[in-house]
Scaffold this active site. Structure first.
Site, PDB file in Angstrom:
ATOM      1  CG  ASP A 174      31.920  48.300  32.320  1.00 54.90           C
ATOM      2  OD1 ASP A 174      30.971  47.594  32.697  1.00 54.90           O
ATOM      3  OD2 ASP A 174      31.835  49.095  31.377  1.00 54.90           O
ATOM      4  CG  LEU A 175      37.962  49.767  34.036  1.00 53.81           C
ATOM      5  CD1 LEU A 175      38.402  51.187  33.764  1.00 53.81           C
ATOM      6  CD2 LEU A 175      39.072  48.790  33.671  1.00 53.81           C
TER       7      LEU A 175
END
Length: 389
Positions: A174-175
């Site tokens: 996600d990051l």
């Protein structure tokens, strides 16, 4: 003046990926207005999963992703609130969302519904699987859309009696995606300066997986096999356990260049000229490769980590001790570079939070800061935008 000062971003997002994008852009000077439902972003409540607090006073995981933003609460199921949301979009430069496409269409917030109404708007969406295909409307976390369907889990698992798939890192993919999307938004803003027109920017977890795992996956088209066990790795590219029960990982890509230096560093002089081991080609033989790794295992077990690490580093070999996540928040290297930032909460807790890793000469290193509570900035934002409460 920060590079993105004067840029206004409206963020309609939850969880990790899209909020991390807004966080990166906020550190570069953008005004990021995060719009939440009355229930708030579900990530506000995630902390206890990792034994972290998740209160209005202290919410470190949520703060990592949402510090530096203004918090507006709107119920977009209410027509008046939807009108107020459009008032925000009228003056926004960028709209960031990770809602599913069918949900956005239902609300009239999909790209096709907005592109004519707001011709200069940069519309940025983070999806699970992309805009087309059989999974276009599937929900997706990085664990599923990236690691499961991208092959990572299966191909990292060496089958053995009682073995099971690895426990996945939380938010890792996600990051990455949020950070990449932030860069793409910057490119779109630069393009708008030349064209005067907005743009559509999308990134999907699944698409990112195809890119991130491409070095590993491309060779499978020519017969390269995954998963790979310990003794299928390169002799100078697998972790070794030391006498004091620590693990050292060297990574050597130029095999012949560093072979002798490596052998001297670990006390393996007697095999320096062994034709089974001294060339990369020789180690393509599975028997030679395993024998070489097992020899080095014995060498490392005779040395403490503090003995062998300096020798490998002095030989210009890329190497590190295997650390733990718990070490990250006291890392001298991370603190010195501002990769983590200290924060003191009202209750007295003193910890550090990870910072967006991009550095720019025109801005000071970002600092950890608390995220605002749900709707905390409604009055101020509405006043700035000329919206009636």
């Amino acid at each position: 003046m920060k590079p993105l000062e004067g840029i206004t971003i409206v963020e309609l997002s939850t969880y990790i990926a899209a909020p991390s994008c807004g966080r990166v852009l906020a550190t570069q000077g953008a005004r990021v207005i995060k719009v939440e439902s009355p229930a708030g972003d579900i990530e506000r409540k995630f902390g206890p999963t990792l034994f972290c607090p998740a209160t209005d006073e202290e919410n470190p995981i949520y703060d990592t992703l949402n510090g530096g933003k203004e918090a507006v609460m709107l119920n977009l199921k209410d027509s008046r609130h939807m009108e107020q949301f459009h008032k925000l979009l009228e003056k926004a430069d960028v709209f960031i969302t990770n809602n599913r496409i069918q949900a956005l269409k239902k609300m009239g917030l999909d790209y096709d519904s907005l592109k004519e109404r707001y011709p200069k708007l940069i519309y940025a969406i983070l999806l699970g699987y992309g805009e087309k295909g059989p999974k276009v409307n599937f929900p997706g976390f990085d664990a599923i859309a990236m690691f499961a369907t991208g092959g990572f889990i299966q191909d990292m698992m060496v089958e053995a009696p009682g073995a099971y798939p690895i426990y996945l890192p939380m938010g890792f993919g996600d990051l990455i995606c949020g950070t990449v999307l932030a860069g793409a938004i910057g490119t779109a803003l630069y393009g708008r300066e030349k064209s005067g027109k907005g743009d559509y920017v999308s990134l999907s977890l699944h698409g990112a997986a195809m890119w991130m795992f491409s070095i590993m996956s491309t060779g499978t088209q020519f017969g390269y096999q995954w998963p790979r066990g310990r003794y299928q790795g390169g002799p100078m590219g697998v972790p070794y356990k030391t006498k004091d029960n620590r693990w050292i990982l060297p990574v050597v890509n130029e095999y012949e260049r560093y072979w002798k230096s490596f052998c001297h560093a670990v006390g393996a002089e007697e095999i320096i000229d062994d034709p089974r081991f001294c060339t990369k080609q020789a180690t393509f033989d599975p028997k030679n490769r395993e024998d070489c790794i097992r020899y080095f295992e014995n060498c490392f077990l005779k040395l403490n980590a503090d003995e062998v690490l300096p020798k490998l580093e002095a030989a210009d070999i890329i190497v590190s001790e295997l650390a733990h996540f718990k070490d990250n928040h006291t890392s001298e290297q991370a603190l010195a570079n501002g990769f983590i930032s200290p924060i003191t909460y009202p209750n007295g807790d003193e910890i550090t939070l990870a910072m967006p890793p991009v550095k720019m000469g025109s801005i000071e290193p970002p600092k950890a800061e608390r995220a605002h509570s749900i709707g905390a900035d409604n009055e101020r934002v509405f006043k700035d935008f000329g919206i009636e409460l």
